[in-house]
Scaffold this active site. Structure first.
Site, short mmCIF file in Angstrom:
data_model
loop_
_atom_site.label_atom_id
_atom_site.label_comp_id
_atom_site.label_asym_id
_atom_site.label_seq_id
_atom_site.Cartn_x
_atom_site.Cartn_y
_atom_site.Cartn_z
N VAL A 61 0.66 -0.75 -0.21
CA VAL A 61 -0.06 -0.09 -0.26
C VAL A 61 1.15 0.89 -0.08
O VAL A 61 0.28 2.48 -0.36
CB VAL A 61 -0.85 0.02 0.76
CG1 VAL A 61 -2.12 -0.86 1.26
CG2 VAL A 61 -0.56 -0.03 2.12
N SER A 141 -7.00 3.62 15.15
CA SER A 141 -6.87 3.05 16.55
C SER A 141 -6.74 4.22 17.97
O SER A 141 -7.34 5.48 17.46
CB SER A 141 -5.07 2.62 16.86
OG SER A 141 -4.60 2.58 17.91
N TYR A 154 2.73 5.87 15.23
CA TYR A 154 1.14 5.12 15.19
C TYR A 154 0.98 6.30 15.43
O TYR A 154 -0.98 6.15 14.99
CB TYR A 154 1.38 3.89 16.38
CG TYR A 154 0.21 2.70 16.19
CD1 TYR A 154 0.15 1.79 14.90
CD2 TYR A 154 -0.55 2.76 17.06
CE1 TYR A 154 -0.52 1.87 14.35
CE2 TYR A 154 -1.62 2.04 16.82
CZ TYR A 154 -1.83 1.22 15.47
OH TYR A 154 -2.63 0.08 15.82
N ALA A 156 0.24 8.78 15.79
CA ALA A 156 0.18 9.73 14.30
C ALA A 156 -0.28 9.83 13.15
O ALA A 156 -1.16 10.69 12.87
CB ALA A 156 1.60 10.86 14.17
N LYS A 158 -2.32 7.69 12.95
CA LYS A 158 -4.34 6.85 13.17
C LYS A 158 -4.51 8.21 13.02
O LYS A 158 -6.12 7.57 12.41
CB LYS A 158 -3.95 6.17 14.05
CG LYS A 158 -3.25 4.60 13.99
CD LYS A 158 -3.81 3.90 12.99
CE LYS A 158 -3.73 2.52 12.14
NZ LYS A 158 -4.10 1.62 11.50
P1 NAP Z 1 -1.33 -7.98 11.56
O1 NAP Z 1 -2.27 -9.35 12.41
O2 NAP Z 1 -0.21 -7.23 11.95
O3 NAP Z 1 -1.83 -8.23 9.83
C1 NAP Z 1 -1.10 -7.28 9.49
C2 NAP Z 1 -2.21 -7.09 8.24
O4 NAP Z 1 -0.93 -5.52 6.93
C3 NAP Z 1 -1.37 -8.21 7.36
O5 NAP Z 1 -2.45 -8.68 6.65
C4 NAP Z 1 0.37 -7.46 6.83
O6 NAP Z 1 -0.06 -7.80 4.55
C5 NAP Z 1 -0.55 -6.10 6.09
N1 NAP Z 1 0.62 -5.06 5.46
C6 NAP Z 1 1.22 -4.53 6.06
N2 NAP Z 1 1.67 -3.97 5.62
C7 NAP Z 1 1.08 -3.95 4.39
C8 NAP Z 1 1.77 -3.33 3.25
N3 NAP Z 1 2.83 -2.06 2.98
N4 NAP Z 1 0.45 -3.60 2.19
C9 NAP Z 1 0.08 -4.00 2.41
N5 NAP Z 1 -0.38 -4.25 3.10
C10 NAP Z 1 0.49 -4.75 4.57
O7 NAP Z 1 -2.23 -6.42 12.81
P2 NAP Z 1 -4.32 -6.52 12.70
O8 NAP Z 1 -3.63 -6.40 14.67
O9 NAP Z 1 -4.79 -7.23 11.88
O10 NAP Z 1 -4.09 -5.49 12.64
C11 NAP Z 1 -5.51 -4.49 11.48
C12 NAP Z 1 -4.81 -3.40 11.50
O11 NAP Z 1 -5.88 -2.47 12.94
C13 NAP Z 1 -4.11 -2.11 11.70
O12 NAP Z 1 -3.70 -0.92 11.19
C14 NAP Z 1 -4.01 -1.87 13.09
O13 NAP Z 1 -3.14 -0.42 13.16
C15 NAP Z 1 -4.92 -1.67 13.50
N6 NAP Z 1 -5.47 -1.84 14.90
C16 NAP Z 1 -5.22 -2.59 15.26
C17 NAP Z 1 -5.48 -2.97 16.93
C18 NAP Z 1 -5.05 -4.65 17.58
O14 NAP Z 1 -4.90 -4.01 18.46
N7 NAP Z 1 -4.66 -5.39 16.62
C19 NAP Z 1 -5.74 -1.94 17.63
C20 NAP Z 1 -5.56 -0.85 16.54
C21 NAP Z 1 -5.86 -0.83 15.34
P3 NAP Z 1 1.18 -9.19 5.53
O15 NAP Z 1 0.18 -10.51 5.75
O16 NAP Z 1 1.78 -9.75 3.53
O17 NAP Z 1 2.32 -9.47 5.79
#
Ligand code: NAP
Length: 243
Positions: A61, A141, A154, A156, A158
């Protein structure tokens, strides 16, 4: 045929969202990933095992040329399909105190969340504007609202996504496109697997981390017809930790 593109749908929240949107709305799913093809294939298999359909689409992305090339190529082969739903979910953390933060950790976090939002949304919204319909959901987030020590980059990124959500919502509202953000707290996924859950859950009034599926249900509501008058909003999903 209406489609949904979920960035970073190979794992975690993105995977749960992709599966839920296929189940709830019968959308043809575009499962984006950056590096983990096997995980993206598992997402697609989960969609299929729930009776849905879709395909994998690879791009980083952060890289506008890569995003445009992948989406243009897909469009050439699929001129009967319309990406009516976009979920900007791809995101990473690179935690650390600002005083010691390497420049790369600032740039990577900002570029995946904020530049990634621009790169993908700027492409996909063109057809939504022509069709006068669409849903954009940005995964922000708690950090982007409250600010979290050790996550200046992070927070900043979000926070910028939240501001962009509010601005874009006003730009496209007349064309019946809604743009909303979801702000999760602690959700169990690869991103949070190294955190001390027993200690951190004490900060959460509900005394537990949320699940990716709980976030997916919220996103599913926001893309539904029932949510047609909700735009420019940030919806918290954090077990009561902050609102
Ligand atoms: P995760 O398990 O680490 O998964 C991250 C996903 O993003 C993976 O599918 C990864 O693809 C993809 N990704 C990373 N860099 C990318 C790039 N440059 N281009 C395209 N895809 C990319 O994270 P998650 O916890 O599911 O988080 C998903 C979203 O929710 C994020 O935006 C995170 O900031 C937000 N969020 C999460 C939490 C939490 O507690 N988990 C809380 C608040 C917000 P690959 O598998 O190919 O690496």
């Amino acid at each position: 045929m209406n489609c949904a593109l979920v960035t970073g749908a190979s794992r975690g929240l993105g995977r749960a969202i992709a599966v839920q949107l296929a189940i709830d709305h019968g959308l043809y799913m575009l499962v984006n990933y950056a590096s983990n093809l096997q995980a993206a294939e598992e997402t697609l298999a989960a969609i299929a095992s729930n009776g849905g359909q879709g395909e994998i689409i690879h791009f980083n992305v952060q890289v506008k040329t890569e995003v445009d090339a992948a989406l243009n190529d897909w469009k050439e082969k699929n001129n009967d399909k319309f990406i009516s739903v976009l979920v900007n979910n791809a995101g990473i953390t690179r935690d650390g105190l600002l005083m010691w933060m390497p420049e790369n950790d600032w740039d990577d976090v900002m570029n995946i969340s904020v530049k990634g939002f621009y790169n993908v949304t700027q492409h996909v919204i063109q057809q939504m504007l022509r069709k006068r319909s669409g849903r954009v959901v940005n995964i922000a987030s708690l950090s982007g609202l409250k600010g979290v020590a050790g996550q200046t980059n992070y927070s900043a990124a979000k926070g910028a996504m939240i501001a962009a959500t509010k601005a874009l919502a006003q730009e496209v509202a007349k064309r019946k496109i809604t743009v909303n953000a979801v702000a999760p707290g602690f959700i169990a996924s690869d991103m949070t697997k190294d955190l001390n859950e027993d200690e951190l859950k004490q900060m959460v009034p509900m005394n537990r981390f949320g699940s990716a599926e709980e976030v997916a249900h919220l996103v599913s509501f926001l893309v539904s017809d029932k949510a047609g008058y909700i735009t420019g909003e940030v919806i918290n999903i954090n077990g009561g930790i902050y609102s």
